[in-house]
Design an enzyme around this catalytic site. Structure first.
Site, PDB file in Angstrom:
ATOM      1  N   GLY A  14      -3.042   0.659   9.398  1.00  0.00           N
ATOM      2  CA  GLY A  14      -2.638  -0.621   8.800  1.00  0.00           C
ATOM      3  C   GLY A  14      -2.220  -1.610   9.881  1.00  0.00           C
ATOM      4  N   ASP A  59      -3.149  11.600   2.538  1.00  0.00           N
ATOM      5  CA  ASP A  59      -2.926  10.787   1.345  1.00  0.00           C
ATOM      6  C   ASP A  59      -1.463  11.004   0.939  1.00  0.00           C
ATOM      7  OD1 ASP A  59      -2.713   9.632  -1.124  1.00  0.00           O
ATOM      8  OD2 ASP A  59      -4.321  10.793  -2.064  1.00  0.00           O
ATOM      9  N   ALA A  83       1.261   2.361   2.537  1.00  0.00           N
ATOM     10  CA  ALA A  83       1.691   1.739   1.280  1.00  0.00           C
ATOM     11  C   ALA A  83       0.497   1.138   0.556  1.00  0.00           C
ATOM     12  CB  ALA A  83       2.712   0.632   1.565  1.00  0.00           C
ATOM     13  N   THR A  85      -0.541  -2.080  -0.783  1.00  0.00           N
ATOM     14  CA  THR A  85      -0.023  -3.416  -0.470  1.00  0.00           C
ATOM     15  C   THR A  85      -0.773  -4.556  -1.175  1.00  0.00           C
ATOM     16  OG1 THR A  85      -1.398  -3.468   1.521  1.00  0.00           O
ATOM     17  CG2 THR A  85       0.884  -2.748   1.800  1.00  0.00           C
ATOM     18  N   TYR A 148       4.297  -4.426  -7.514  1.00  0.00           N
ATOM     19  CA  TYR A 148       4.432  -3.987  -6.109  1.00  0.00           C
ATOM     20  C   TYR A 148       5.910  -3.925  -5.716  1.00  0.00           C
ATOM     21  CZ  TYR A 148       4.499  -4.532  -1.009  1.00  0.00           C
ATOM     22  OH  TYR A 148       4.778  -4.405   0.339  1.00  0.00           O
ATOM     23  N   LYS A 152       8.132  -0.602  -4.662  1.00  0.00           N
ATOM     24  CA  LYS A 152       8.810  -0.464  -3.370  1.00  0.00           C
ATOM     25  C   LYS A 152      10.306  -0.232  -3.585  1.00  0.00           C
ATOM     26  CE  LYS A 152       7.038  -0.973   0.231  1.00  0.00           C
ATOM     27  NZ  LYS A 152       6.325   0.020   1.105  1.00  0.00           N
TER      28      LYS A 152
HETATM   29  N1  LIG Z   1       1.957  -7.029   4.577  1.00  0.00           N
HETATM   30  C1  LIG Z   1       3.116  -7.611   4.218  1.00  0.00           C
HETATM   31  O1  LIG Z   1       3.220  -8.851   4.092  1.00  0.00           O
HETATM   32  C2  LIG Z   1       4.337  -6.764   3.971  1.00  0.00           C
HETATM   33  C3  LIG Z   1       5.518  -7.397   3.559  1.00  0.00           C
HETATM   34  C4  LIG Z   1       6.653  -6.607   3.340  1.00  0.00           C
HETATM   35  C5  LIG Z   1       6.600  -5.243   3.541  1.00  0.00           C
HETATM   36  N2  LIG Z   1       5.449  -4.661   3.901  1.00  0.00           N
HETATM   37  C6  LIG Z   1       5.422  -3.199   4.077  1.00  0.00           C
HETATM   38  O2  LIG Z   1       5.160  -2.906   5.437  1.00  0.00           O
HETATM   39  C7  LIG Z   1       4.502  -1.642   5.533  1.00  0.00           C
HETATM   40  C8  LIG Z   1       3.245  -1.797   6.395  1.00  0.00           C
HETATM   41  O3  LIG Z   1       2.384  -2.726   5.727  1.00  0.00           O
HETATM   42  P1  LIG Z   1       1.092  -3.337   6.404  1.00  0.00           P
HETATM   43  O4  LIG Z   1       1.237  -4.813   6.376  1.00  0.00           O
HETATM   44  O5  LIG Z   1       0.780  -2.641   7.682  1.00  0.00           O
HETATM   45  O6  LIG Z   1       0.035  -2.956   5.278  1.00  0.00           O
HETATM   46  P2  LIG Z   1      -1.488  -2.527   5.387  1.00  0.00           P
HETATM   47  O7  LIG Z   1      -2.143  -3.221   6.520  1.00  0.00           O
HETATM   48  O8  LIG Z   1      -2.035  -2.662   4.017  1.00  0.00           O
HETATM   49  O9  LIG Z   1      -1.356  -0.987   5.773  1.00  0.00           O
HETATM   50  C9  LIG Z   1      -0.999  -0.010   4.848  1.00  0.00           C
HETATM   51  C10 LIG Z   1      -1.790   1.233   5.193  1.00  0.00           C
HETATM   52  O10 LIG Z   1      -1.474   2.245   4.235  1.00  0.00           O
HETATM   53  C11 LIG Z   1      -2.690   2.878   3.893  1.00  0.00           C
HETATM   54  N3  LIG Z   1      -2.604   3.543   2.611  1.00  0.00           N
HETATM   55  C12 LIG Z   1      -2.764   3.022   1.357  1.00  0.00           C
HETATM   56  N4  LIG Z   1      -2.663   3.999   0.435  1.00  0.00           N
HETATM   57  C13 LIG Z   1      -2.435   5.155   1.107  1.00  0.00           C
HETATM   58  C14 LIG Z   1      -2.246   6.496   0.720  1.00  0.00           C
HETATM   59  N5  LIG Z   1      -2.293   6.870  -0.578  1.00  0.00           N
HETATM   60  N6  LIG Z   1      -2.036   7.419   1.681  1.00  0.00           N
HETATM   61  C15 LIG Z   1      -2.007   7.077   2.975  1.00  0.00           C
HETATM   62  N7  LIG Z   1      -2.191   5.826   3.418  1.00  0.00           N
HETATM   63  C16 LIG Z   1      -2.392   4.871   2.476  1.00  0.00           C
HETATM   64  C17 LIG Z   1      -3.707   1.775   3.893  1.00  0.00           C
HETATM   65  O11 LIG Z   1      -5.005   2.304   3.969  1.00  0.00           O
HETATM   66  P3  LIG Z   1      -6.255   1.469   3.334  1.00  0.00           P
HETATM   67  O12 LIG Z   1      -6.300   0.188   4.098  1.00  0.00           O
HETATM   68  O13 LIG Z   1      -7.408   2.373   3.581  1.00  0.00           O
HETATM   69  O14 LIG Z   1      -5.902   1.266   1.896  1.00  0.00           O
HETATM   70  C18 LIG Z   1      -3.303   1.003   5.146  1.00  0.00           C
HETATM   71  O15 LIG Z   1      -3.900   1.559   6.310  1.00  0.00           O
HETATM   72  C19 LIG Z   1       4.242  -1.207   4.082  1.00  0.00           C
HETATM   73  O16 LIG Z   1       5.273  -0.341   3.676  1.00  0.00           O
HETATM   74  C20 LIG Z   1       4.343  -2.499   3.297  1.00  0.00           C
HETATM   75  O17 LIG Z   1       4.695  -2.274   1.948  1.00  0.00           O
HETATM   76  C21 LIG Z   1       4.303  -5.377   4.151  1.00  0.00           C
END
Ligand SMILES: NC(=O)c1ccc[n+]([C@@H]2O[C@H](COP(=O)([O-])OP(=O)(O)OC[C@H]3O[C@@H](n4cnc5c(N)ncnc54)[C@H](OP(=O)(O)O)[C@@H]3O)[C@@H](O)[C@H]2O)c1
Length: 308
Positions: A14, A59, A83, A85, A148, A152
């Site tokens: 991610g 997973d 997550a 997302t 979502y 969380k």
């Molecule tokens: N992005 C934001 O604006 C934001 C804001 C607040 C908090 N957060 C939190 O920050 C953290 C990192 O987010 P990020 O921005 O890096 O998000 P991201 O780019 O969507 O990365 C999340 C990763 O989790 C993987 N994933 C999804 N379902 C899964 C599963 N069942 N088992 C294992 N892996 C799985 C996704 O794989 P796929 O791509 O293959 O689905 C992706 O590689 C998360 O906890 C998110 O909720 C993000």
């Protein structure tokens, strides 16, 4: 010589994951700030032994797989970034979203406890409803407006009191799909953009969050922490600023109201969900300002790899 700290990272592919793995390996991710490390100690290669797991390798919605992966890895610290997302899609995929974000986090917390590892889990500003009228501190009452955010928050509550939970917001990485890239592409191709100026929040550049997480791996603080870049903004201001960096005039970005978005997004977002990072800065140093972070992100947009 001390042995390397073993760190298991979920969601390693991610946008936060790729930058975090770089930082742990002593690499400066694209968009990274060489001088920012909250505990003021650089991260040399070799300090951490990184076990980076993508969705294909683990997973997190499968509790048995989580237990087996943690037992096999024998980590000192688990940083749980995986997550679901897709904020709007979650409105129609509630059970999948909860299986990953709530049950998946519970499994990670349990497995961490069973193996004696410290868990650092990531949460979101979307646990708040935005009605406070000021920046949210860690102890403020939560009231998620969308699926979502609810998933969380459920994940937070399923963590143990020993775990560290980091709430962050509006995350943007050089190697992620995010609004900053959409804005930059439009700016560079001569188009204009319309963005809301009535949703206030805090931007978090993924490489800066990655540095914060490396410090937390060292210190394992426990409890709730809000982490974002310094300064509050709106999506309109972010768009205008990216346009400015890329040489566009004032007419690049137009401000609109959330109520005028067409089509209306499926998920309701909080109007004002900026995170107060006072608790964080009173223990460590201030994070870089959001404009500084976005400047680095836009500067390194074309780059896929980091530098040592
Ligand atoms: N992005 C934001 O604006 C934001 C804001 C607040 C908090 N957060 C939190 O920050 C953290 C990192 O987010 P990020 O921005 O890096 O998000 P991201 O780019 O969507 O990365 C999340 C990763 O989790 C993987 N994933 C999804 N379902 C899964 C599963 N069942 N088992 C294992 N892996 C799985 C996704 O794989 P796929 O791509 O293959 O689905 C992706 O590689 C998360 O906890 C998110 O909720 C993000």
């Amino acid at each position: 010589m001390n042995r390397a700290t073993r760190v298991l990272v979920t969601g390693a592919a991610g946008q936060v994951g790729v930058d975090f793995v770089d930082v742990l390996e002593g690499v400066i991710p694209p968009g990274g700030d060489r001088s920012f490390q909250p505990d003021k100690r650089s991260v040399p290669g070799g300090e951490f032994e990184v076990l980076a797991l993508t969705r294909h390798e683990l997973d997190v919605a499968d509790p048995d797989a989580v237990r087996r992966a943690v037992q096999a890895a024998r980590p000192d610290v688990i940083v749980h970034l995986a997550a679901y997302t897709a904020v709007d899609r979650a409105e129609t995929e509630e059970s999948t979203c909860f299986a990953v974000n709530a049950a998946g986090t519970e499994s990670m917390s349990r497995a961490a406890k069973e193996s004696g590892a410290h868990l650092i889990a990531i949460s979101t500003d979307y646990v708040f409803d935005g009605n406070k009228g000021g920046a949210y501190v860690e102890d403020d009452v939560t009231n998620p407006l969308n699926v979502y955010g609810a998933s969380k928050r459920a994940g937070e509550l399923l963590c143990s009191s020993d775990d560290t939970v980091v709430r962050t917001s509006w995350v943007m990485g050089v190697r992620g799909k995010n609004v900053a890239h959409v804005i930059a592409e439009r700016a560079l191709s001569g188009q204009s953009v319309r963005f809301v100026n009535d949703q206030t929040g805090t931007v978090t550049v993924a490489s800066d969050l990655a540095r914060v997480l490396a410090t937390m791996v060292r210190e394992r603080p426990g409890g709730l922490w809000h982490v974002a870049n310094t300064g509050t903004t709106t999506w309109f201001d972010v768009a205008r600023y990216i346009g400015e960096i890329l040489g566009r005039d004032d007419d690049f970005a137009t401000a609109i109201a959330t109520a005028d978005l067409e089509p209306a997004p499926l998920a309701t977002r909080p109007i004002r969900s900026d995170l107060s990072i006072d608790r964080f800065t009173s223990r460590w140093s201030a994070t870089p300002g959001w404009r500084d972070g976005i400047t680095r992100l836009i500067r390194d947009r074309g780059s896929r790899g980091g530098v040592r």
